[in-house]
Design an enzyme around this catalytic site. Structure first.
Site, PDB file in Angstrom:
ATOM      1  N   ARG A  63       0.826  -1.032  -0.034  1.00 46.70           N
ATOM      2  CA  ARG A  63      -0.092  -0.052  -0.043  1.00 46.70           C
ATOM      3  C   ARG A  63       1.039   1.340  -0.117  1.00 46.70           C
ATOM      4  NH1 ARG A  63      -4.729  -1.418  -2.023  1.00 46.70           N
ATOM      5  NH2 ARG A  63      -5.524  -2.952  -1.121  1.00 46.70           N
ATOM      6  N   ALA A  75     -10.272  -7.935  -1.473  1.00 46.42           N
ATOM      7  CA  ALA A  75     -11.067  -6.795  -1.243  1.00 46.42           C
ATOM      8  C   ALA A  75     -11.149  -5.855  -2.644  1.00 46.42           C
ATOM      9  CB  ALA A  75     -10.831  -5.594  -0.035  1.00 46.42           C
ATOM     10  N   GLU A  92     -13.613 -10.268  -6.482  1.00 46.07           N
ATOM     11  CA  GLU A  92     -12.709  -9.719  -6.150  1.00 46.07           C
ATOM     12  C   GLU A  92     -12.006 -10.961  -5.174  1.00 46.07           C
ATOM     13  OE1 GLU A  92     -10.814  -7.127  -6.069  1.00 46.07           O
ATOM     14  OE2 GLU A  92     -12.305  -5.902  -6.975  1.00 46.07           O
ATOM     15  N   GLU A  96      -8.280 -12.232  -6.397  1.00 47.10           N
ATOM     16  CA  GLU A  96      -7.134 -11.991  -5.536  1.00 47.10           C
ATOM     17  C   GLU A  96      -6.498 -13.322  -4.983  1.00 47.10           C
ATOM     18  OE1 GLU A  96      -7.674  -8.740  -2.981  1.00 47.10           O
ATOM     19  OE2 GLU A  96      -7.749  -7.291  -4.413  1.00 47.10           O
ATOM     20  N   GLU A 145      -0.859  -6.509  -7.319  1.00 47.83           N
ATOM     21  CA  GLU A 145      -1.413  -7.763  -6.915  1.00 47.83           C
ATOM     22  C   GLU A 145      -0.476  -8.987  -7.620  1.00 47.83           C
ATOM     23  OE1 GLU A 145      -5.079  -7.554  -8.812  1.00 47.83           O
ATOM     24  OE2 GLU A 145      -6.170  -6.502  -7.299  1.00 47.83           O
TER      25      GLU A 145
END
Length: 198
Positions: A63, A75, A92, A96, A145
């Site tokens: 992040r 998420a 999602e 993910e 990702e």
């Protein structure tokens, strides 16, 4: 409780790919006005995916604003107009983590930071999981990702990691603690996946 104070004026400072930054001039009690700056956001979903051994699926994702790799739940942003939140959550989870779930419930609704953003996150509980066969996976992971590890952590251990400061992501903290609180009654008091948002 719904409430809306009179907005006497508004200014948009920035419109970006996901967010808008604006200032509203708002009527306050006592015949005063004040400016309130905030971020307009389309909303998000997150998924507490629990397997049959009550292990929660966690991801480690970079992040940039906080310059950290964080443990998080699957998420994503509610960026498909008209898409029901549970369908966004299922998408999602698949993209993910490579899993899908047969059983879905609404775990909780939360505002991320209501003093500075209108972002709402609906956190779902997903159970009865199965891995999606490789030939069915059409999603290409990009950016943060790529090489995102997926781990299964016992729910109680995830609670301890949360309370000891090892898990910082807001939806992950709230979702893990809510799932642990709902576990003793077998999740029977949770709302359906399509529960109306207040």
């Amino acid at each position: 409780m719904p409430a809306s104070w009179e907005v006497r004026g508004e200014r948009v400072h920035l419109t970006a790919r996901v967010i808008t930054v604006r200032t509203d001039t708002v009527s306050m009690p006592g015949d005063e006005v004040a400016e309130r700056d905030y971020v307009v956001h389309p909303g998000s979903v997150a998924v507490v995916a629990l397997d049959e051994d009550d292990r929660v699926l966690l991801l480690r994702q970079y992040r940039h604003p906080v310059r950290k790799l964080l443990w998080e739940l699957p998420a994503g942003i509610r960026d498909v107009k008209g898409e029901p939140p549970v369908e966004c959550a299922a998408r999602e989870l698949a993209e993910e983590s490579g899993y899908r779930a047969k059983t879905w419930h609404t775990l909780l609704d939360t505002f991320t930071s209501p003093g500075m953003s209108d972002e709402r996150i609906r956190v779902f509980l997903a159970r009865d999981l199965e891995a999606i066969p490789e030939e069915e996976m059409a999603f290409e992971r990009r950016h943060e990702e790529v090489d995102m590890p997926v781990v299964w952590v016992p729910l109680l251990e995830a609670v301890h990691k949360t309370l000891s400061g090892m898990i910082h992501n807001g939806p992950a903290v709230a979702g893990i603690l809510a799932a642990y609180a709902a576990l003793p009654d077998g999740f029977t008091t949770l709302r359906p996946a399509d529960a109306e948002e207040a």
